[in-house]
Design an enzyme around this catalytic site. Structure first.
Site, PDB file in Angstrom:
ATOM      1  N   HIS A 191       0.774  -1.279   0.202  1.00  0.00           N
ATOM      2  CA  HIS A 191       0.442   0.051  -0.005  1.00  0.00           C
ATOM      3  C   HIS A 191       1.339   0.832   0.386  1.00  0.00           C
ATOM      4  O   HIS A 191       0.630   2.384  -0.641  1.00  0.00           O
ATOM      5  CB  HIS A 191      -0.937   0.194   1.284  1.00  0.00           C
ATOM      6  N   ASP A 250      -2.489   2.399  -4.129  1.00  0.00           N
ATOM      7  CA  ASP A 250      -3.409   2.521  -3.829  1.00  0.00           C
ATOM      8  C   ASP A 250      -4.460   1.579  -4.075  1.00  0.00           C
ATOM      9  O   ASP A 250      -4.639   0.979  -5.063  1.00  0.00           O
ATOM     10  CB  ASP A 250      -3.343   4.569  -4.321  1.00  0.00           C
TER      11      ASP A 250
END
Length: 403
Positions: free
Chosen positions: A366, A370
């Protein structure tokens, strides 16, 4: 002349190897290029060939960690080859009167090799569904040989029969490195997993229609991996952040798709790389995956064949897994987990129908990917797999499959 054989470098950044198995004994006569040992690096198991012919003197024990460049054995190149069995030590032969043979059971010495099967023996034991701990090895230091595996039979004892013992064995260097990398991936990445499901009806129909013709023409099975690899390379081009990785404070993005494919080998999980997969046809993907899988199974895979991937596909479905959260293969930023196909009730056009469904999982870092990119990537994979003729085959399956 005494030749010092030193440990060659198996690849960049590898500083030491571990002697997994000596294939010869101290004092044996060896031929040039004969495999004398199997050595483990933190990336692969490799064979060590003799650099010259002569009498060998071993300078390391099985299980020893040896630095790259260190002397691992000596070869007396001036020694004459003994007559008869070339593997017999060059020693004086004494003739004695015949004696009644008395078989004794050697005292077991637990070492790295104890109850460890050779690659060939492991394959046979796996096919027989026999645990290596249930087989008494007759090789050096209790190693299980191919003959031991052939002669082994499944146990049919009662719950109270036999002994109850435990064993402590050293993890191979490869397994230790895998463990370190997995812990590192969990601790050093912001790993998250997103899930989806794929209706495999269209792929099942294509395989049913063309698999025999595909096999007859190309000598290859038309499996799921070619469809998934083609779907993944397309999705990586649509969402390039998933085909990127972090290096310090910089992001490295790739305009090619080198797909790492997780396969099982005799030393555990290995991840060879299908290079430039975006340029391969269905036939090309199936041929390359088969080649790499065979090399991994036979213990011949090299370090170069397992480095440099930009994204990984792991198929736990072949072992029956329904759902999992795969761990990223660092320094990559994403891994796709495939699972088993099960007939499930789903809704199509307002009707409840039964269809073959696979759950898929994308684990991603992450820090660099995204939610929009990760979910979009997985949806793109799903769309391609549910509409393969239109999206992956340009509405011409026979041409795409080179039939």
């Amino acid at each position: 002349m005494i030749l010092e054989m030193k440990v060659p470098s198996p690849g960049e950044s590898i500083k030491e190897v571990e002697i997994a198995t000596w294939l010869v004994k101290d004092g044996d006569y060896v031929e040039k290029d004969q495999a004398i040992a199997e050595v483990d690096s933190d990336k692969a198991t490799l064979e060590l060939p003799a650099e010259a012919s002569g009498i060998i003197t071993l300078k390391a024990e099985e299980g020893d960690a040896v630095a790259v460049g260190a002397v691992v054995c000596l070869i007396d190149t001036s020694a004459a080859k003994p007559e008869g069995n070339s593997s017999a030590p060059a020693a004086e032969v004494k003739v004695e009167a015949p004696k009644t043979e008395v078989k004794t059971t050697p005292v077991a010495t637990t070492t790295y090799a104890t109850n460890t099967p050779s690659p060939a023996a492991k394959k046979i034991l796996d096919e027989k569904n026999i645990q290596s701990s249930d087989v008494l090895g007759s090789g050096r230091d209790g190693r299980i040989t191919k003959e031991d595996a052939i002669n082994a039979v499944p146990s049919m004892g009662t719950p109270t029969a036999g002994g109850r013992s435990s064993q402590r064995t050293k993890l191979s260097m490869l397994r230790r490195k895998v463990a370190e990398r997995l812990v590192s991936a969990k601790n050093e990445t912001a790993m998250l997993t997103t899930f989806n499901e794929v209706d495999m009806t269209a792929i099942y129909a294509l395989r049913e229609q063309y698999k025999e013709e595909f096999k007859t023409k190309h000598g290859l099975g038309l499996g799921f991996m070619s469809f998934f690899t083609k779907a993944v390379t397309r999705a990586l081009q649509l969402y390039p952040d998933v085909n990127s990785m972090i290096d310090g404070q910089e992001k490295i993005s790739y305009d090619f798709c080198d797909i790492s494919v997780a396969v099982s080998g005799p030393k555990g999980l290995m991840v060879p790389v299908v290079r430039a997969a975006e340029n391969l046809t269905f036939k090309g993907v199936e041929a390359e995956i088969k080649r790499l899988a065979i090399r991994a199974r036979d213990g011949q895979i090299t370090v170069d064949e397992m480095t440099g991937g930009t994204f990984t596909i792991s198929n736990g479905g072949v072992f029956g897994s329904m759902l999992s959260t795969p761990i990223i293969n660092p320094p990559q930023s994403g891994i796709l987990g495939m699972h088993n196909v099960v007939e499930r009730a789903i809704v199509k056009n307002g009707q409840i129908v039964i269809a073959p469904v696979m759950f898929v999982a994308l684990s991603y870092d992450h820090r660099i990917i995204d939610g929009r990119e990760s979910v979009g990537f997985l949806v793109a994979v799903k769309e391609a797999l549910e509409n393969p003729v239109e999206i992956l085959m340009d509405n011409n399956p026979k041409k795409a499959l080179e039939l």
